[in-house]
Design an enzyme around this catalytic site. Structure first.
Site, PDB file in Angstrom:
ATOM      1  N   GLU A  33    -102.939  16.545  -3.617  1.00 20.36           N
ATOM      2  CA  GLU A  33    -102.506  17.924  -3.387  1.00 20.36           C
ATOM      3  C   GLU A  33    -103.725  18.842  -3.413  1.00 20.36           C
ATOM      4  O   GLU A  33    -104.476  18.843  -4.377  1.00 20.36           O
ATOM      5  CB  GLU A  33    -101.499  18.361  -4.449  1.00 20.36           C
ATOM      6  CG  GLU A  33    -101.126  19.829  -4.420  1.00 20.36           C
ATOM      7  CD  GLU A  33    -100.633  20.314  -3.066  1.00 20.36           C
ATOM      8  OE1 GLU A  33    -101.164  21.330  -2.586  1.00 20.36           O
ATOM      9  OE2 GLU A  33     -99.731  19.668  -2.487  1.00 20.36           O
ATOM     10  N   GLY A  38     -95.575  21.420  -5.804  1.00 25.51           N
ATOM     11  CA  GLY A  38     -94.315  22.079  -5.496  1.00 25.51           C
ATOM     12  C   GLY A  38     -94.187  22.522  -4.058  1.00 25.51           C
ATOM     13  O   GLY A  38     -93.087  22.820  -3.590  1.00 25.51           O
ATOM     14  N   GLY A  39     -95.324  22.601  -3.353  1.00 21.33           N
ATOM     15  CA  GLY A  39     -95.280  22.966  -1.944  1.00 21.33           C
ATOM     16  C   GLY A  39     -94.836  24.401  -1.705  1.00 21.33           C
ATOM     17  O   GLY A  39     -94.790  25.231  -2.609  1.00 21.33           O
ATOM     18  N   THR A  40     -94.504  24.685  -0.453  1.00 23.30           N
ATOM     19  CA  THR A  40     -94.099  26.032  -0.065  1.00 23.30           C
ATOM     20  C   THR A  40     -92.859  26.486  -0.821  1.00 23.30           C
ATOM     21  O   THR A  40     -92.776  27.629  -1.276  1.00 23.30           O
ATOM     22  CB  THR A  40     -93.830  26.087   1.455  1.00 23.30           C
ATOM     23  OG1 THR A  40     -95.037  25.818   2.154  1.00 23.30           O
ATOM     24  CG2 THR A  40     -93.314  27.458   1.860  1.00 23.30           C
ATOM     25  N   CYS A  41     -91.872  25.613  -0.970  1.00 23.47           N
ATOM     26  CA  CYS A  41     -90.596  25.995  -1.569  1.00 23.47           C
ATOM     27  C   CYS A  41     -90.782  26.660  -2.930  1.00 23.47           C
ATOM     28  O   CYS A  41     -90.335  27.775  -3.159  1.00 23.47           O
ATOM     29  CB  CYS A  41     -89.694  24.777  -1.697  1.00 23.47           C
ATOM     30  SG  CYS A  41     -88.099  25.147  -2.466  1.00 23.47           S
ATOM     31  N   HIS A 445     -56.372  30.518  -5.289  1.00 23.29           N
ATOM     32  CA  HIS A 445     -56.298  31.935  -4.903  1.00 23.29           C
ATOM     33  C   HIS A 445     -57.000  32.785  -5.965  1.00 23.29           C
ATOM     34  O   HIS A 445     -56.856  32.526  -7.151  1.00 23.29           O
ATOM     35  CB  HIS A 445     -54.837  32.338  -4.779  1.00 23.29           C
ATOM     36  CG  HIS A 445     -54.634  33.775  -4.433  1.00 23.29           C
ATOM     37  ND1 HIS A 445     -54.896  34.273  -3.165  1.00 23.29           N
ATOM     38  CD2 HIS A 445     -54.206  34.823  -5.184  1.00 23.29           C
ATOM     39  CE1 HIS A 445     -54.622  35.569  -3.157  1.00 23.29           C
ATOM     40  NE2 HIS A 445     -54.205  35.929  -4.366  1.00 23.29           N
TER      41      HIS A 445
END
Length: 460
Positions: A33, A38-41, A445
């Site tokens: 890395e 974690g990358g872009t996210c 409902h």
């Protein structure tokens, strides 16, 4: 030369679980890395922006509380707190991911930039200043994409923002001009409008979100205009200029006529480029398309033996959940001998505007183009009981169904919790449940999902 069973390049939403899974299976695995786990996210995408969207929604609720009988005479956006909260959540997620990597046996995390020497060898310029060659029987590329910067006159002379750098702002822009009317531009546009910015969105196409049906684009455009956002379509930026007061003058071709807009900040949100240029792919058999995206087959294999590409770097829909599913496809096939394919898989997605846009499957336009004999079910949110009760009546529910088989082909939900409602229809599609079965099903409902009964009752 250090030898591994597997090398994973990029610690994003496919790379991290993939590396851990392979290591857990006994493979000696290297995870490389160059920036942040974690990358872009986690770092620049889903995590920080959705944290900020939550703050922006709270500002919206405070400003519109009177309709519910709650009078909030004044409120203040504390942007420093908004950004501090965002950063704390990002750190929490990233450190959690890193902790999982560090406790995984057989897994080595290397910080640095990787470059192929051949199909099985990677040269790493490590962040600590060292250099090393690594070799492996299997190599997986998960390097993602980065903001595309268009070649516009004067762009290098202004301090433009991207979807990454805007997350580092210290104060709310006075007037933010956004180049691009896609999901990134729309999310940031509405968010910063609620924080107090004036917003202008420029879209080169004739409508926002050109891949969506016309009625979707029309409703989203109307919602944005109601929110005080200036949306200009058929708008092409010709030139940027910095003025004496640090304002930015933008010259635009608007429907064939030249006009100008003055703003304090510019966000470039006109797409993303794959991060492949520095990988040395010319030293391998891996092939890329004309835009630089790595070409793969339905099993995510490249033209190089035992080299795979996952996530945004291979092109296609750029969503975190697609990247994660790529990891599942690869591990099922490699570790379990499956033949899991990405061909014809369902692509659900959600744009986190307010109301949300949830989408799954085929649009009406696509059904028409394919010559399918289809029916359309559609009801406005103003006719949905839950929406009326919660004062969230903007948008609509829409589904496209096959007339003969009665199977749901696709759905679009513009509404509060639109992504969650869409997911109900996705599950129905996966389970081959017909629209008639949903029409007569019992839902609690008064959930939003209950109105799926009424949605399909709209089909004559």
């Amino acid at each position: 030369m250090k030898e591994f069973d597997a090398i994973v390049i990029g610690a994003g939403q496919a790379g991290v679980p993939l590396a851990k899974k392979l290591a857990g299976a006994g493979w000696r695995t290297a995870l490389i890395e160059k920036r942040l786990v974690g990358g872009t996210c986690i770092n620049d995408g889903c995590t920080p922006t959705k944290a900020m969207v939550a703050s922006a929604r709270m500002a919206y609720l405070a400003a519109n509380s009177k309709v519910l009988g709650i009078d909030i005479p004044a409120y203040e956006v504390n942007f420093k707190v908004v950004m501090a909260r965002k950063s704390a959540i990002v750190t929490q997620f990233r450190e959690g991911s890193l902790a999982g990597i560090e406790k995984t046996k057989n897994l080595t995390l290397i910080y640095g930039e990787a470059k192929f020497k051949d199909d099985h060898t990677v040269y790493v310029n490590a962040n600590d200043g060292t250099f090393e060659n690594y070799t492996a029987k299997h190599i997986f590329i998960n390097t993602g994409a980065s903001p595309r910067i268009p070649d516009i006159e004067g762009i290098k002379a202004i301090k433009y923002l991207t979807s990454t750098t805007i997350l580092g702002l210290k104060e709310v822009p006075e007037h933010l001009l956004i180049v691009g009317g896609g999901y990134i531009g729309l999310e940031f546009g509405q968010m910063f409008r609620r924080f107090g910015s004036g917003i202008t969105i420029l879209e080169q196409s004739s409508q926002l979100m050109p891949k969506e049906d016309n009625d979707v684009c029309e409703v989203m455009s109307r919602i944005f205009k109601e929110d005080g956002i200036d949306v200009l379509t058929d708008a092409k930026v010709l030139k940027f200029e910095t003025l004496a007061n640090d304002k930015i003058k933008v010259t635009i071709d608007l429907k064939g006529k030249s006009t100008t807009v003055t703003c304090s900040h510019v966000l470039i949100a006109s797409g993303r480029n794959p991060q492949t240029a520095a990988l040395g792919l010319e030293n391998t058999a891996v092939e890329c398309d004309s835009h630089g995206f790595i070409e793969v087959n339905e099993f995510l294999e490249t033209k190089a033996s035992h080299v795979y590409a996952l996530g945004d770097v291979k092109g296609g829909p750029a969503f975190t959940h697609i990247s994660y599913n790529d990891y599942i496809v690869v591990t099922k096939n490699i570790l379990e001998g499956s033949k899991m394919s990405i061909k014809d898989r369902m692509i659900p997605y959600c744009m986190f505007t307010d109301p949300q846009l949830g989408r799954i499957g085929m649009t009406e336009t696509q059904a028409k183009e394919k010559g399918i004999d289809y029916l359309v079910a559609k009801i406005p949110m103003k006719n949905v009981a839950r929406a009326i009760e919660t004062a969230e009546t903007r948008g609509f529910m829409k589904a496209v169904v096959d007339k003969k088989s009665k199977q749901i082909l696709g759905a679009t939900i513009i509404g509060e919790q639109g992504g969650e409602i869409m997911s109900v229809l996705q599950m129905a599609m996966m389970g081959k449940i017909t629209y008639e079965e949903i029409r007569f099903a019992i839902f609690a409902h008064p959930l939003y999902a209950e109105s799926l009964n009424n949605l399909f009752m709209s089909i004559a």
